[in-house]
Scaffold this motif. Structure first.
Motif, PDB file in Angstrom:
ATOM      1  N   GLU A   1       6.782  -0.825   7.319  1.00 24.91           N
ATOM      2  CA  GLU A   1       6.410   0.441   6.701  1.00 24.91           C
ATOM      3  C   GLU A   1       7.625   1.342   6.649  1.00 24.91           C
TER       4      GLU A   1
ATOM      5  N   TRP B   1       0.867  -1.183   0.000  1.00 22.89           N
ATOM      6  CA  TRP B   1       0.000   0.000   0.000  1.00 22.89           C
ATOM      7  C   TRP B   1       0.895   1.221   0.000  1.00 22.89           C
TER       8      TRP B   1
ATOM      9  N   LEU C   1      -3.966   5.461   2.425  1.00 26.14           N
ATOM     10  CA  LEU C   1      -3.227   4.387   1.773  1.00 26.14           C
ATOM     11  C   LEU C   1      -4.040   3.780   0.637  1.00 26.14           C
TER      12      LEU C   1
END
Length: 152
Positions: free
Chosen positions: A122, A87, A147
């Motif tokens: 992330e 994402w 996202l």
């Protein structure tokens, strides 16, 4: 004397648990490294020429960034990471990239429910202009955009 075989079995189980935990930690680090490289590639190669040449603004093109992320992650493909999902969120010249992957256990495959683990990572990358000041590492500003899934 009867406790020695039981103690040995417990020792083997604890050893296999530690190997599986270490393999999961390694896979999480590999996913984070892959995402960091992909975000850095996307934030530099994905810059929009139109926004820069028309207004002098650094902005990342979402379609170019998604393509670059897919190519970068595929180039760093690790056979230990399965079902990788990505994402991204873009806010001007900043990109935030999140991903999950499934990791198969080394020894825990024989235990129901323990054979697979999901890891998550992330990272954020910023296209900066001008000289970098200061001696310490600075954190990227938070990306407030929602996202969006990256389809590879």
């Amino acid at each position: 004397m009867m406790l020695v075989p039981a103690g040995f079995l417990v020792l083997i189980l604890l050893g296999s648990l530690s190997v599986d935990t270490a393999a999961t930690f390694l896979a999480q680090r590999q996913l984070r490294d892959s995402l960091t490289a992909a975000a850095n590639d996307a934030v530099t190669a994905g810059l929009s020429n139109q926004s820069f040449y028309s207004g002098g603004v650094l902005a990342v093109s979402p379609s170019r960034a998604a393509t670059i992320i897919c190519v970068s992650v595929a180039a760093q493909a690790d056979e230990d990471l399965h079902d990788v999902r990505l994402w991204m969120a873009i806010d001007g010249a900043t990109i935030r990239l999140e991903g999950t992957a499934t990791v198969h256990a080394v020894f825990g495959r024989a235990i129901p429910g323990f054979g697979q683990r999901t890891v998550r990572a992330e990272t954020t990358a910023v296209a900066a202009t001008g000289p970098v000041t200061g001696t310490g590492a600075t954190r990227a500003p938070p990306v407030m955009a929602a996202l969006q899934p990256v389809r590879c």
